[in-house]
Design an enzyme around this catalytic site. Structure first.
Site, PDB file in Angstrom:
ATOM      1  N   ASN A 169       4.641  -2.724  -9.474  1.00 15.74           N
ATOM      2  CA  ASN A 169       3.061  -2.781  -8.838  1.00 15.74           C
ATOM      3  C   ASN A 169       2.214  -2.500  -9.877  1.00 15.74           C
ATOM      4  O   ASN A 169       2.345  -1.455 -10.640  1.00 15.74           O
ATOM      5  CB  ASN A 169       3.106  -2.018  -7.587  1.00 15.74           C
ATOM      6  CG  ASN A 169       1.829  -1.997  -6.854  1.00 15.74           C
ATOM      7  OD1 ASN A 169       1.450  -3.142  -6.431  1.00 15.74           O
ATOM      8  ND2 ASN A 169       1.052  -0.965  -7.074  1.00 15.74           N
ATOM      9  N   TYR A 173      -6.424   3.132  -8.502  1.00 13.61           N
ATOM     10  CA  TYR A 173      -6.646   4.374  -7.873  1.00 13.61           C
ATOM     11  C   TYR A 173      -7.405   4.999  -8.679  1.00 13.61           C
ATOM     12  O   TYR A 173      -7.173   5.356  -9.776  1.00 13.61           O
ATOM     13  CB  TYR A 173      -5.048   5.007  -7.334  1.00 13.61           C
ATOM     14  CG  TYR A 173      -4.221   3.703  -6.924  1.00 13.61           C
ATOM     15  CD1 TYR A 173      -4.428   3.300  -5.762  1.00 13.61           C
ATOM     16  CD2 TYR A 173      -3.065   3.344  -7.794  1.00 13.61           C
ATOM     17  CE1 TYR A 173      -3.328   2.181  -5.411  1.00 13.61           C
ATOM     18  CE2 TYR A 173      -2.078   2.531  -7.572  1.00 13.61           C
ATOM     19  CZ  TYR A 173      -2.235   1.898  -6.143  1.00 13.61           C
ATOM     20  OH  TYR A 173      -1.294   1.064  -5.744  1.00 13.61           O
ATOM     21  N   ARG A 174      -8.205   6.012  -7.841  1.00 13.14           N
ATOM     22  CA  ARG A 174      -9.042   6.755  -8.412  1.00 13.14           C
ATOM     23  C   ARG A 174      -8.253   7.913  -9.123  1.00 13.14           C
ATOM     24  O   ARG A 174      -7.030   8.341  -8.592  1.00 13.14           O
ATOM     25  CB  ARG A 174      -9.989   7.457  -7.493  1.00 13.14           C
ATOM     26  CG  ARG A 174     -10.996   8.426  -8.002  1.00 13.14           C
ATOM     27  CD  ARG A 174     -12.003   8.855  -6.972  1.00 13.14           C
ATOM     28  NE  ARG A 174     -11.359   9.619  -5.749  1.00 13.14           N
ATOM     29  CZ  ARG A 174     -11.676   9.615  -4.440  1.00 13.14           C
ATOM     30  NH1 ARG A 174     -12.825   8.662  -4.126  1.00 13.14           N
ATOM     31  NH2 ARG A 174     -11.295  10.552  -3.659  1.00 13.14           N
ATOM     32  N   TRP A 187      -3.539   8.088  -4.170  1.00 13.94           N
ATOM     33  CA  TRP A 187      -2.747   7.203  -3.531  1.00 13.94           C
ATOM     34  C   TRP A 187      -3.089   7.438  -2.127  1.00 13.94           C
ATOM     35  O   TRP A 187      -2.382   8.425  -1.532  1.00 13.94           O
ATOM     36  CB  TRP A 187      -1.121   7.666  -4.123  1.00 13.94           C
ATOM     37  CG  TRP A 187      -0.940   6.656  -5.249  1.00 13.94           C
ATOM     38  CD1 TRP A 187      -1.442   5.353  -5.613  1.00 13.94           C
ATOM     39  CD2 TRP A 187       0.306   6.758  -5.893  1.00 13.94           C
ATOM     40  NE1 TRP A 187      -0.943   5.272  -6.962  1.00 13.94           N
ATOM     41  CE2 TRP A 187       0.124   5.928  -7.189  1.00 13.94           C
ATOM     42  CE3 TRP A 187       1.296   7.924  -6.092  1.00 13.94           C
ATOM     43  CZ2 TRP A 187       1.044   5.994  -8.122  1.00 13.94           C
ATOM     44  CZ3 TRP A 187       2.427   7.727  -7.034  1.00 13.94           C
ATOM     45  CH2 TRP A 187       2.139   6.740  -8.020  1.00 13.94           C
ATOM     46  N   GLU A 235       1.268  -8.163  -9.867  1.00 16.70           N
ATOM     47  CA  GLU A 235      -0.134  -8.524 -10.218  1.00 16.70           C
ATOM     48  C   GLU A 235      -0.048  -8.983 -11.846  1.00 16.70           C
ATOM     49  O   GLU A 235      -0.874  -9.763 -12.159  1.00 16.70           O
ATOM     50  CB  GLU A 235      -0.825  -7.255 -10.145  1.00 16.70           C
ATOM     51  CG  GLU A 235      -1.466  -7.030  -8.730  1.00 16.70           C
ATOM     52  CD  GLU A 235      -0.152  -6.260  -8.253  1.00 16.70           C
ATOM     53  OE1 GLU A 235      -0.211  -5.917  -6.793  1.00 16.70           O
ATOM     54  OE2 GLU A 235       0.790  -5.819  -8.736  1.00 16.70           O
ATOM     55  N   ASP A 285     -18.052   7.396  -3.341  1.00 17.97           N
ATOM     56  CA  ASP A 285     -17.187   6.264  -3.411  1.00 17.97           C
ATOM     57  C   ASP A 285     -17.759   5.076  -3.007  1.00 17.97           C
ATOM     58  O   ASP A 285     -19.198   5.077  -3.073  1.00 17.97           O
ATOM     59  CB  ASP A 285     -15.975   6.514  -2.448  1.00 17.97           C
ATOM     60  CG  ASP A 285     -14.688   6.114  -2.679  1.00 17.97           C
ATOM     61  OD1 ASP A 285     -14.404   4.948  -3.050  1.00 17.97           O
ATOM     62  OD2 ASP A 285     -13.703   6.908  -2.903  1.00 17.97           O
TER      63      ASP A 285
END
Length: 595
Positions: A169, A173-174, A187, A235, A285
């Protein structure tokens, strides 16, 4: 396609879409303020060549306009992504044995590059630092907003492998930088990386992780794409398909994971599922609000590799429009053909920037029977990340789905509040601060299609805009558009918004109105900002009501902050705003930047 980030930046420069900033600039807030101004003006990408106290330059705004995003993805227009996928979906052999297979040959070039290519040597491993030599403070990781807990990686390509199936995968993600050799890993509940970590926990293993920065911008986009779970497809395959050439992967130096050979940086390491989580946040965000402190796993960096002369890629998130809106639109175009396979009546769909992805979806459909708009909405809510959608507005196929506000106005012409509005419950994005509970809340469906006799038929209605609006001491600002009334107020007590709405709806100014939007006092009465504020601040099941106006029912959305007395028991977040001192600094240096 572009072999790497440098190739992309040079191509942008040739197009006049890159500006080099050669004076020293701080990675703490200053770059954010400059980049925010640029993206909201549709300006060029920026390369900050000298970042104070850091060893590497920063590139930002790589996807800063719709046209630039299309260029990054190798197409002339984002709509070409739909065409490309449509052609791919036609790759299905029929009957007829060899002759049918021969019929596929002309289309096989569409799959060129689909499978990644393994390489032995990688530019991203020209410099290898392990153990004590790792120092994340050398990287110009941005602190974006004044109340952020610290700097965080904004464009990380996080690579993990399913401990049970071996499936790869690639997600984004931050990652808050905690110290020289560790970060938090944001996550969230529904993310694949978190699923991999939970499987590692059950197996009693640590989870290896690699984080790439840079490479072909197509790979960065692919990490954001809501790719459905397909066995053997990651991906990396999506990126290869889009670029028409394989993604080159090398083996990590301390982890058994593939890493993009043409990346700028790679962070390698692990997460121990038995280790206590760390506090992460708060952070401004993509919603335009600060997300609160929460607990997330710690990522330990065992190696940092990078190419010589590496460039650090970054973005910023906050109140729209931001460049993530164009990445979202790319995913819309890419996944429209697969959506039509499941829901063939869908003509088009769009997630307006004001809805920050999940808060608002417009869908146009070819309607043939009563209730079909609801069938389509139910179907969309059952597809992957579309399950997070909060408000879905359905219109007929001949109505454009963008810009969002224009579509909403057309929908109201055929949507009688109460009869053609429906409330549901379901999963909600964990970053939604207004939901009734964590990751769970209400949804609103508005059927703005033309009504068939079985649905009650069309109700005559003339949308109006009144030049004289009622004076109420609690209505600080008011504005009307055809059929829509926007009002701001200073929220001080529970139920205040509903009481104000009831008073105003009994005045002549509610004639010809079908939607009343209430927002906090600091909201500008433009369609974009008003809808952004309201959609962020509602749980439709709690904050939407159908109320009586002088000419008929009106859908009222209370987009003001919620008080404990109104059943909201979490901390209501603050809206993101830049420090005035930073704004003044950037204003004073603007000519010095060469902008």
């Amino acid at each position: 396609m572009f072999r790497n980030l440098e190739a992309y930046l040079l191509a942008l420069e040739r197009r006049g879409e890159l500006k080099r900033i050669r004076v020293p600039v701080s990675s703490e807030l200053e770059i954010t303020e400059i980049a925010d101004r640029m993206v909201k003006r549709g300006g060029p990408a920026l390369l900050f060549e000298r970042v104070v106290g850091k060893d590497f330059p920063v590139a930002i705004g790589l996807f800063g306009t719709r046209e630039r995003t299309a260029f990054a993805l190798g197409v002339g227009d984002l709509d070409e992504l739909s065409e490309k996928v449509s052609r791919l979906l036609e790759l299905k052999p029929g009957r007829g044995g060899i002759s049918a297979l021969m019929g596929l040959l002309p289309k096989l070039p569409l799959l060129k590059g689909f499978f990644p290519k393994r390489v032995g040597r990688a530019p991203v491993q020209e410099v290898v630092l392990k153990g004590e030599a790792v120092d994340l403070s050398r990287l110009p990781v941005l602190k974006c907003w004044p109340q952020d807990a610290g700097p965080f990686l904004t464009l990380p390509l996080v690579i993990t492998r399913d401990p049970e199936t071996g499936e790869l995968n690639l997600g984004m993600y931050r990652m808050q930088v905690l110290d020289r050799r560790s970060t938090a890993m944001h996550w969230q509940l529904h993310k694949v990386g978190r699923q991999h970590l939970e499987k590692a926990r059950k197996l009693g293993k640590k989870l290896e992780v690699a984080v790439a920065l840079g490479g072909d911008p197509i790979l960065t986009y692919a990490a954001t794409a809501p790719l459905p779970p397909l066995p053997g497809v990651s991906e990396f395959h999506l990126a290869g398909f889009l670029r028409g050439a394989p993604i080159e992967l090398a083996r990590g130096v301390t982890v058994d994971l593939p890493v993009p050979a043409e990346a700028e940086f790679v962070l390698e390491g692990y997460i121990d599922p038995e280790e206590p989580p760390v506090e992460e946040g708060p952070f401004g965000d993509h919603t335009g609000f600060y997300t609160p402190v929460d607990l997330y796993p710690r990522f330990h960096v065992t190696a940092l590799t990078h190419r010589k002369g590496a460039i650090y890629p970054a973005t910023i998130v906050g109140m729209p429009p931001m460049e993530d809106a164009y990445l979202i639109e790319a995913s819309e175009r890419l996944f429209l053909p697969p959506l039509r396979l499941v829901l063939p009546e869908v003509a088009d769909y769009h997630m307006p920037p004001e809805g920050v992805a999940h808060n608002w979806v417009n869908v146009a459909l070819k309607k043939g029977y009563p209730g079909q708009a609801y069938k389509v909405a139910y179907g969309m809510l059952g597809l992957g990340q579309m399950m997070f959608a909060k408000v879905i507005v359905a219109v007929d196929a001949d109505v454009p789905v963008r810009p969002g506000f224009a579509t909403l106005l057309k929908a109201l012409e055929h949507a009688l509040p109460g009869r053609d509005t429906l409330f549901l419950r379901g999963p909600i994005d964990v970053l939604d601060h207004s939901a009734r509970a964590f990751a769970f809340g209400g949804k609103l469906l508005i059927d703005g299609t033309r009504k068939l006799p079985e649905e009650g038929g069309e109700v005559p209605w003339a949308p109006r805009v009144h030049t004289e609006l009622p004076q109420d001491p609690e209505a600080l600002a008011q504005r009307q558009w055809p059929g829509v009334w926007g009002i701001t107020l200073r929220k001080e007590r529970p139920g205040q918004a509903w009481a104000l709405a009831e008073r105003l709806l009994q005045t002549p100014a509610s004639a010809g109105i079908r939607l009343l939007l209430l927002a906090d006092h600091d909201t500008a009465l433009t369609p974009e900002e008003l809808l952004w504020a309201v959609l962020n601040n509602i749980d439709p099941e709690r904050d939407a009501r159908v109320m009586a106006g002088v000419e008929g029912p009106v859908l009222v959305l209370d987009g003001t902050r919620k008080l404990p007395e109104e059943g909201f028991h979490r901390v209501w977040p603050e809206r993101i705003r830049m420090d005035e001192r930073i704004k003044a600094l950037v204003e004073s240096r603007w000519e010095e930047y060469g902008l």
